[in-house]
Design a protein around this motif. Structure first.
Motif, short mmCIF file in Angstrom:
data_model
loop_
_atom_site.label_atom_id
_atom_site.label_comp_id
_atom_site.label_asym_id
_atom_site.label_seq_id
_atom_site.Cartn_x
_atom_site.Cartn_y
_atom_site.Cartn_z
N GLY A 96 47.82 10.52 78.80
CA GLY A 96 49.15 11.13 78.85
C GLY A 96 49.81 11.31 77.49
O GLY A 96 50.71 12.14 77.35
N VAL A 97 49.40 10.53 76.50
CA VAL A 97 50.09 10.60 75.20
C VAL A 97 49.23 11.21 74.09
O VAL A 97 49.76 11.57 73.03
N LEU A 98 47.93 11.35 74.31
CA LEU A 98 47.05 11.83 73.22
C LEU A 98 47.30 13.31 72.91
O LEU A 98 47.31 14.14 73.81
N SER A 99 47.49 13.63 71.63
CA SER A 99 47.76 15.01 71.23
C SER A 99 46.50 15.86 71.31
O SER A 99 45.38 15.34 71.29
N ALA A 100 46.70 17.18 71.38
CA ALA A 100 45.57 18.11 71.43
C ALA A 100 44.70 17.97 70.17
O ALA A 100 43.47 18.02 70.24
N GLU A 101 45.37 17.78 69.05
CA GLU A 101 44.63 17.65 67.78
C GLU A 101 43.73 16.41 67.78
O GLU A 101 42.57 16.46 67.36
N ASN A 102 44.27 15.30 68.27
CA ASN A 102 43.47 14.06 68.29
C ASN A 102 42.40 14.08 69.36
O ASN A 102 41.33 13.50 69.21
N ARG A 103 42.67 14.79 70.45
CA ARG A 103 41.66 14.99 71.48
C ARG A 103 40.48 15.77 70.88
O ARG A 103 39.31 15.42 71.09
N ALA A 104 40.81 16.78 70.09
CA ALA A 104 39.76 17.58 69.44
C ALA A 104 38.97 16.73 68.45
O ALA A 104 37.74 16.88 68.32
N ALA A 105 39.67 15.83 67.76
CA ALA A 105 38.97 14.94 66.81
C ALA A 105 37.97 14.05 67.55
O ALA A 105 36.84 13.84 67.09
N LEU A 106 38.37 13.54 68.72
CA LEU A 106 37.44 12.71 69.52
C LEU A 106 36.28 13.54 70.03
O LEU A 106 35.13 13.07 70.06
N GLU A 107 36.57 14.78 70.43
CA GLU A 107 35.50 15.67 70.92
C GLU A 107 34.47 15.95 69.83
O GLU A 107 33.32 16.24 70.11
#
Ligand code: ZN
Length: 249
Positions: A96-107
């Motif tokens: 719920g709190v993870l930003s799109a940018e950080n999601r992309a970094a994890l991906e």
């Protein structure tokens, strides 16, 4: 002399991560002339209150990294059915709190990685079937896993328990809990770096692994556990996850 600092299982604990990175800088300053490289073994998020800050800090500091099961869980790439209910709740909160940018970094984190020039293989759980997140804890599991990477040293995380396992040219395996020299002729090694953000070996201090010419050393760093716990309470994260930090279990 080149120095590798290996961090794993940060789990959204920014106070622990910052304390560890400051200690790594200190160690690097004491060994002038060498290159300092940080390697990340997965689980940037899950459990802790600062997933965004931790992902961004790891991205900025780590030369190479791999994804962990909690990273994949928040991306929807692995099932959380085998997670305990508190871990599942923390994943939902993180989602719920993870930003799109950080999601992309994890991906962008691969399942396995290598530092060729240093003979290092990186994986979160185990070289054998890394996508199944097996735990690698005993000699029989180590024996199987030594057949699934070709480098001299394999670095893992996942169990939050630091150890070194050494395989002799004859196939004998020896375990060391306090670090070890890595210079025995013909030997290969599997090393668990322990956990920065949620240690489980009874020592609540943050743990990371230092690889130098002298071998593998586990470094323990005190951090402000009370601040992390306060943030977890404010975020409404499950109390057992808050309490376990001060016990290191
Ligand atoms: Zn973990």
């Amino acid at each position: 002399m080149d120095l590798f600092a290996v961090i794993s299982d940060v789990h959204g604990n920014l106070e622990a991560l910052d304390a560890v990175l400051a200690d790594i800088d200190l160690k690097a300053a004491q060994a002038p002339g060498g290159k300092r490289s940080v390697l990340f073994l997965g689980d940037a998020v899950g459990y802790g209150p600062n997933p965004n800050e931790c992902v961004a800090t790891i991205k900025k500091n780590a030369l190479q990294g791999v994804a962990g099961n909690h990273d994949w869980a928040v991306l929807g790439l692995t099932s959380t059915s085998y997670f305990n209910p508190h871990a599942q709740e923390a994943i939902r909160w993180t989602d719920g709190v993870l930003s799109a940018e950080n999601r992309a970094a994890l991906e962008g984190l691969p399942l396995v990685n290598r530092v060729e020039e240093a003979g290092l293989f990186l994986v979160h759980g185990s070289p054998y079937e890394p996508e199944k997140w097996h735990y690698l804890l005993d000699f029989s599991q180590a024996k199987v896993n030594f057949e699934h990477f070709r480098e001299r040293v394999c670095l893992i995380g996942h169990s939050h328990l630091p150890f070194v396992m050494e395989r002799s040219p004859l196939g004998e395996i020896t375990a060391y809990k306090e670090g070890a020299e890595l210079d025995r002729a013909g030997c290969r090694y599997i090393i668990n770096a322990g956990s920065v953000g949620q240690p489980r070996d009874g020592d609540p201090r943050a743990c990371y692994l230092l690889l130098t010419g002298a071998g593998a050393e586990f470094v323990r760093v005190p951090y402000d556990i009370g601040t992390t716990q306060h943030k977890m309470r404010a975020a409404g994260l499950p109390p057992p996850l808050i309490e376990r930090l001060q016990k290191g279990l």
